[in-house]
Scaffold this active site. Sequence first.
Site, PDB file in Angstrom:
ATOM      1  N   TYR A   5      -1.453  13.901  41.991  1.00 50.20           N
ATOM      2  CA  TYR A   5      -2.777  14.212  42.549  1.00 50.20           C
ATOM      3  C   TYR A   5      -3.443  15.386  41.844  1.00 50.20           C
ATOM      4  O   TYR A   5      -3.857  16.361  42.474  1.00 50.20           O
ATOM      5  CB  TYR A   5      -2.665  14.524  44.056  1.00 50.20           C
ATOM      6  CG  TYR A   5      -2.057  13.397  44.843  1.00 50.20           C
ATOM      7  CD1 TYR A   5      -2.802  12.262  45.135  1.00 50.20           C
ATOM      8  CD2 TYR A   5      -0.734  13.455  45.270  1.00 50.20           C
ATOM      9  CE1 TYR A   5      -2.250  11.209  45.831  1.00 50.20           C
ATOM     10  CE2 TYR A   5      -0.169  12.408  45.971  1.00 50.20           C
ATOM     11  CZ  TYR A   5      -0.936  11.290  46.251  1.00 50.20           C
ATOM     12  OH  TYR A   5      -0.382  10.258  46.946  1.00 50.20           O
ATOM     13  N   TYR A  35       1.536   8.132  56.329  1.00 52.78           N
ATOM     14  CA  TYR A  35       1.614   8.057  54.864  1.00 52.78           C
ATOM     15  C   TYR A  35       2.792   7.154  54.504  1.00 52.78           C
ATOM     16  O   TYR A  35       3.904   7.352  54.990  1.00 52.78           O
ATOM     17  CB  TYR A  35       1.806   9.456  54.246  1.00 52.78           C
ATOM     18  CG  TYR A  35       1.926   9.375  52.739  1.00 52.78           C
ATOM     19  CD1 TYR A  35       0.788   9.190  51.953  1.00 52.78           C
ATOM     20  CD2 TYR A  35       3.166   9.412  52.113  1.00 52.78           C
ATOM     21  CE1 TYR A  35       0.892   9.060  50.579  1.00 52.78           C
ATOM     22  CE2 TYR A  35       3.275   9.288  50.738  1.00 52.78           C
ATOM     23  CZ  TYR A  35       2.140   9.116  49.975  1.00 52.78           C
ATOM     24  OH  TYR A  35       2.241   8.972  48.607  1.00 52.78           O
ATOM     25  N   LYS A  56      14.070   8.440  49.069  1.00 53.52           N
ATOM     26  CA  LYS A  56      14.150   9.899  48.936  1.00 53.52           C
ATOM     27  C   LYS A  56      15.586  10.432  48.969  1.00 53.52           C
ATOM     28  O   LYS A  56      16.262  10.424  47.948  1.00 53.52           O
ATOM     29  CB  LYS A  56      13.285  10.567  50.004  1.00 53.52           C
ATOM     30  CG  LYS A  56      11.780  10.396  49.716  1.00 53.52           C
ATOM     31  CD  LYS A  56      10.964  11.245  50.657  1.00 53.52           C
ATOM     32  CE  LYS A  56       9.475  11.067  50.491  1.00 53.52           C
ATOM     33  NZ  LYS A  56       8.892  11.848  49.440  1.00 53.52           N
ATOM     34  N   ASP A  60       9.387   3.218  58.764  1.00 50.42           N
ATOM     35  CA  ASP A  60       9.456   3.857  57.450  1.00 50.42           C
ATOM     36  C   ASP A  60      10.209   5.184  57.611  1.00 50.42           C
ATOM     37  O   ASP A  60       9.651   6.178  58.057  1.00 50.42           O
ATOM     38  CB  ASP A  60       8.024   4.088  56.937  1.00 50.42           C
ATOM     39  CG  ASP A  60       7.995   4.825  55.610  1.00 50.42           C
ATOM     40  OD1 ASP A  60       9.031   5.358  55.187  1.00 50.42           O
ATOM     41  OD2 ASP A  60       6.906   4.884  54.992  1.00 50.42           O
TER      42      ASP A  60
END
Length: 439
Positions: free
Chosen positions: A35, A163, A290, A261
């Site tokens: 980003y 997210y 992760k 998630d």
Amino acid sequence: MSTVNTSVFEQTAELKESYLCDALDYDRDHIWHPYTSMTKPLPTYLVESAQGVKIKLADGRELIDGMSSWWSAIHGYNHPVLNSAIEQQLKKMSHIMFGGLTHQPAITLAKKLVDITSASLQHVFFSDSGSVSVEVAIKMAIQYWHAQGKKDKHRLLTVRQGYHGDTFAAMSVCDPVNGMHSMFKGILAEQIFAPAPECLPDGSSNIHKVEELLQKNHLSIAAVIIEPIVQGAGGMRFYCQQYLQDLRALCNQYNVLLILDEIATGFARTGTLFAYEQADIEADILCVGKALTGGYLSLAATMTTTKIAQGISADGSGVLMHGPTFMANPLACQVANSSIDLLLQSSWAEKIQQIENQLMKELMPCSELAMVRDVRVKGAIGVVELKEPVDLKQIQEKLVEQGVWIRPFNQLVYIMPPYIIETDELSKLTSAIVSVLTV
Ligand SMILES: Cc1ncc(COP(=O)(O)O)c(C=O)c1O
């Protein structure tokens, strides 16, 4: 064009300084970071190595890590057991295609994941990142309903401030306003959004908003997707277990699947091995990533039930339409096996509880500060939410000067340190936060 020569580290301080400048100049001019703008990027810091909870910068400074490389490095860096797992596997093979071939690291990892998650989750699809595992979860849900002859059931319902990643289907279920993807409006699949979960102390919540949307749209909805208990990058928000329990019941009632998630929350971050355990519910489809590899290599998995796997298999050619090149990479699977063993052999629940207690004690004073809106702690996650967004460049420099690595975003200054962090190291993180927010 600058040349980057790593051997320069052994040379004089002057050369080292010039190497540093060259490397950082090259980085700024040629490499995108997450980003960021290519023409006006924020500064980056050159890392030479990392050990335990310490990140060593090329200029000689050492920082205590408060981020676990975005939720992943739960055992810290350069861990001898994890290093050895990779070294041993490297001698056998670093990669082999997964089409038509299989290998022990993947089989062992699938068994471990099946063992440590809900009993109903029996089937595993390995992919290379969290976002891709979300794409696969969405495909599984859509293919399942397709196989049932319900081709209209292809939309997703989710909550705001979520997210789920940066690929296209994953972006479509991120918060449409603050999810960093608002510029893709009109291009992304249009999904259905309920307000972000809000719970009151008496256990009541705004779950009725989800019910209203399900009632109206369930015939076109394949699945609800949500981050259990903690909404991460969409706002670092926590919500109650009752909400999740009610959501599970609604999914059953309206015949839609539930995708959980756990990419950020999985592997003990919130105090239980998986956050959904706090609500005592089971997912139809579960995503993990992760911390799966202890932050060593990129790997994720999408798991599902026999009912869904068999459902998908009953349709047309019966195949699940996905197959990345680096699927089930053996190095990644092997380090994941070692990371899970390390975690399960440790007294992780006690350690997370200690971290939670210390974060509560040491971050709560921030709530007295004028610029702070809220302070909250859940497991090994500490969040200080400000009233206004931070000036990232300025606050980052101040934090680095204090000897810590903390990467705020928007109005959130938050930490989720490696679980191996010592009390005094954690105090250094919390006191750095208090100090930079005290003006
Ligand atoms: C809850 C959640 N889902 C999905 C993702 C995407 O994972 P990745 O960055 O590995 O693609 C993230 C990453 O931050 C996440 O926090």
